[in-house]
Scaffold this motif. Structure first.
Motif, PDB file in Angstrom:
ATOM      1  N   ALA B  23       0.836  -1.204   0.000  1.00 60.35           N
ATOM      2  CA  ALA B  23       0.000   0.000   0.000  1.00 60.35           C
ATOM      3  C   ALA B  23       0.869   1.251   0.000  1.00 60.35           C
ATOM      4  O   ALA B  23       0.614   2.214  -0.736  1.00 60.35           O
ATOM      5  N   ILE B  24       1.924   1.248   0.811  1.00 57.34           N
ATOM      6  CA  ILE B  24       2.813   2.416   0.889  1.00 57.34           C
ATOM      7  C   ILE B  24       3.601   2.563  -0.415  1.00 57.34           C
ATOM      8  O   ILE B  24       3.813   3.682  -0.906  1.00 57.34           O
ATOM      9  N   VAL B  25       4.009   1.448  -1.008  1.00 53.00           N
ATOM     10  CA  VAL B  25       4.737   1.495  -2.285  1.00 53.00           C
ATOM     11  C   VAL B  25       3.848   2.115  -3.360  1.00 53.00           C
ATOM     12  O   VAL B  25       4.285   2.957  -4.147  1.00 53.00           O
ATOM     13  N   LEU B  26       2.570   1.708  -3.375  1.00 53.12           N
ATOM     14  CA  LEU B  26       1.639   2.253  -4.373  1.00 53.12           C
ATOM     15  C   LEU B  26       1.433   3.748  -4.161  1.00 53.12           C
ATOM     16  O   LEU B  26       1.377   4.526  -5.119  1.00 53.12           O
ATOM     17  N   GLU B  27       1.331   4.174  -2.904  1.00 48.90           N
ATOM     18  CA  GLU B  27       1.196   5.610  -2.617  1.00 48.90           C
ATOM     19  C   GLU B  27       2.422   6.367  -3.127  1.00 48.90           C
ATOM     20  O   GLU B  27       2.296   7.451  -3.699  1.00 48.90           O
ATOM     21  N   SER B 106      -4.609   0.938 -12.152  1.00 50.34           N
ATOM     22  CA  SER B 106      -4.471   1.619 -10.851  1.00 50.34           C
ATOM     23  C   SER B 106      -5.573   1.196  -9.908  1.00 50.34           C
ATOM     24  O   SER B 106      -5.337   0.924  -8.733  1.00 50.34           O
ATOM     25  N   VAL B 107      -6.812   1.144 -10.428  1.00 51.89           N
ATOM     26  CA  VAL B 107      -7.950   0.755  -9.577  1.00 51.89           C
ATOM     27  C   VAL B 107      -7.733  -0.657  -9.039  1.00 51.89           C
ATOM     28  O   VAL B 107      -7.926  -0.928  -7.850  1.00 51.89           O
ATOM     29  N   ALA B 108      -7.308  -1.566  -9.934  1.00 55.56           N
ATOM     30  CA  ALA B 108      -7.090  -2.961  -9.502  1.00 55.56           C
ATOM     31  C   ALA B 108      -5.997  -3.024  -8.437  1.00 55.56           C
ATOM     32  O   ALA B 108      -6.118  -3.738  -7.430  1.00 55.56           O
ATOM     33  N   LEU B 109      -4.913  -2.265  -8.633  1.00 57.38           N
ATOM     34  CA  LEU B 109      -3.809  -2.283  -7.656  1.00 57.38           C
ATOM     35  C   LEU B 109      -4.278  -1.729  -6.310  1.00 57.38           C
ATOM     36  O   LEU B 109      -3.905  -2.254  -5.254  1.00 57.38           O
ATOM     37  N   THR B 113      -4.077  -3.987  -2.926  1.00 52.07           N
ATOM     38  CA  THR B 113      -3.247  -3.555  -1.783  1.00 52.07           C
ATOM     39  C   THR B 113      -4.115  -3.246  -0.569  1.00 52.07           C
ATOM     40  O   THR B 113      -3.691  -3.463   0.573  1.00 52.07           O
ATOM     41  N   THR B 114      -5.346  -2.763  -0.801  1.00 53.91           N
ATOM     42  CA  THR B 114      -6.254  -2.513   0.336  1.00 53.91           C
ATOM     43  C   THR B 114      -6.578  -3.821   1.036  1.00 53.91           C
ATOM     44  O   THR B 114      -6.533  -3.914   2.269  1.00 53.91           O
ATOM     45  N   PHE B 115      -6.919  -4.843   0.263  1.00 53.14           N
ATOM     46  CA  PHE B 115      -7.229  -6.131   0.876  1.00 53.14           C
ATOM     47  C   PHE B 115      -6.008  -6.693   1.586  1.00 53.14           C
ATOM     48  O   PHE B 115      -6.120  -7.291   2.654  1.00 53.14           O
ATOM     49  N   SER B 116      -4.839  -6.519   0.980  1.00 53.84           N
ATOM     50  CA  SER B 116      -3.610  -7.013   1.612  1.00 53.84           C
ATOM     51  C   SER B 116      -3.404  -6.329   2.958  1.00 53.84           C
ATOM     52  O   SER B 116      -3.073  -6.979   3.964  1.00 53.84           O
ATOM     53  N   ILE B 160     -10.271 -14.401  -3.215  1.00 49.21           N
ATOM     54  CA  ILE B 160     -11.530 -13.652  -3.117  1.00 49.21           C
ATOM     55  C   ILE B 160     -11.332 -12.231  -3.637  1.00 49.21           C
ATOM     56  O   ILE B 160     -12.184 -11.683  -4.336  1.00 49.21           O
ATOM     57  N   THR B 161     -10.179 -11.615  -3.324  1.00 49.25           N
ATOM     58  CA  THR B 161      -9.895 -10.253  -3.789  1.00 49.25           C
ATOM     59  C   THR B 161      -9.867 -10.195  -5.302  1.00 49.25           C
ATOM     60  O   THR B 161     -10.486  -9.324  -5.925  1.00 49.25           O
TER      61      THR B 161
END
Lengths: 77, 339
Positions: B23-27, B106-109, B113-116, B160-161
């Protein structure tokens, strides 16, 4: 105790029936949107009805699960 | 040497860090994209807020590191969503690493990452609970059980994600197709709305929220059945009963029960509506419409309904004609006045 168990059983089957009806409405929604009917508003309304039925059915099943857990002997679980 | 509290370095904490790190990497990727294209921030209509928008994502990354160390994954997820929104507003492509169809990626990532991060929430709770204490008992079980357990913890949520991501993409795609079928001007308005980034993001969030809500509704009773204890059940049941009891007592104090009068009135109104429908449309048409509820086919309209529909279409066409004339008049006037 027998009458409260009977009531809880009705709650479970009513919930399952409502979920089955909600699945029907979801299928009807897809069918109404697909050609040749192509009734988008009717399809959306059918989907909304399906969600409401799903919510009601799962609420009944949740109540059944909680009632069953309350009725159980505390030493069993 | 500074002693690091053990709640930051035990096994659960390290697992939590690994799961929350994407999540932080994506940000950081979103922030790099916004920082490397400052003209996008200006052209996105941010105006005086453009400098703030350029540096805000880095502030979000800093706050995310704090949320990570403070074991607050819910704040981390909120910050990730905010970072994604800022990236979407400024039309940055770097969030998708500059590839075609980048916005969807981007939406998929973001979803993955949110689920992770949310899976890591379980481990952060374990780390907080252990918080400096040694484990007294730890059982591992046979290898097969460990594999199944790891599968349930990691693989099942990820599957599931991915299934949710595919389902959301499919539903949003179907919605885009259906907007073309709507009557004008709804078709044009909804197509334009879905072409904007805001519209696509809000629709995606709404569809994802509805799917997650439906999944939760189905899974919650099953999980409760296997995990709830006697005392927890009593507490839940009392909470629900107390809430309803308070509402009923408050309502009874404000106005006493009206008895059966409202039920009788409602039945009479229902009978009146059905009688009016039978008189207007005919008994056979009403029967056909009611029976069509049980089938998958749209009801065939009766002659009265067809006439009403044609009359409504005619009025709409006449009104549209007047609007067109008014628009042409205004265009001519503006051309005369301003060239």
């Amino acid at each position: 105790m027998a009458s409260s168990q009977r009531f809880a059983g009705i709650s479970l089957w009513a919930g399952v029936a409502l979920i089955a009806v909600s699945v029907y409405f979801f299928l009807a929604s897809v069918s109404l949107i697909s050609p040749p009917a192509v009734a988008v508003v009717a399809g959306l309304l059918s989907a909304v009805i399906g969600f409401v039925m799903l919510s009601a059915g799962t609420a009944l099943i949740r109540t059944y699960v909680i009632a069953r857990a309350v009725e159980q002997n505390p030493e069993k679980k | 040497m500074v002693a690091v509290p053990t709640r930051y370095v035990n096994r659960q904490a390290l697992t939590y860090y690994l799961l929350a790190l994407p999540a932080i990497v994506l940000e950081a990727v979103f922030s790099l994209g916004i920082a490397s294209n400052p003209q996008n921030a200006l052209s996105s209509g941010a105006g005086a807020f453009a400098p703030i928008i350029q540096y805000l994502p880095w502030v979000i990354v800093g706050l995310s590191f704090y949320a990570l160390v403070a074991f607050r994954p819910s704040i981390l997820v909120s910050l990730l969503t905010a970072s994604f929104f800022i990236s979407a507003i400024t039309n940055s492509q770097a969030g998708a690493l500059g590839v075609q169809g980048g916005f969807g990626l981007s939406v998929a990532l973001v979803i993955v990452t949110t689920f992770s991060a949310l899976i890591g929430f379980n481990y952060s709770r374990g780390a907080k609970v252990r918080s400096g204490r040694d484990l007294r008992i730890e059982s591992r079980g046979p290898l097969g059980s460990q594999v199944v357990s790891t599968g349930f913890e990691f693989v099942l949520p990820l599957i599931i994600t991915l299934a949710m991501v595919a389902l959301v993409s499919g539903v949003v795609g179907a919605i885009k197709l259906q907007t073309q079928v709507l009557p004008e001007p709804l078709s044009t308005l909804s197509s334009l709305y879905l072409k904007t980034r805001f519209g696509l993001v809000f629709i995606t969030i709404a569809v994802a929220g509805a799917l997650i809500w439906a999944t939760r509704q189905l899974l919650e009773p099953i999980i409760l059945y296997f995990t709830i204890t006697h005392h927890d059940a009593i507490s839940l049941a009392l909470d629900e009963v107390q809430d309803i009891t308070k509402k009923v007592r408050k309502e009874a104090r404000r106005k006493p029960s009206a008895g059966l009068s409202r039920l009788i009135f409602a039945i009479l109104v229902g009978v009146g509506v059905v009688a009016l429908a039978v008189q207007t449309l005919g008994g056979q048409a009403v029967y056909n419409d009611l029976m069509s509820v049980l089938s998958y086919h749209a009801p065939r309209p009766s002659s009265t309904e067809s006439n009403l529909a044609n009359a409504a279409n005619n009025y709409a066409s006449v009104f549209a004609g007047y609007l067109n004339q008014g628009e042409q008049f205004l265009r001519t006037l503006f051309r005369i006045l301003w060239g």
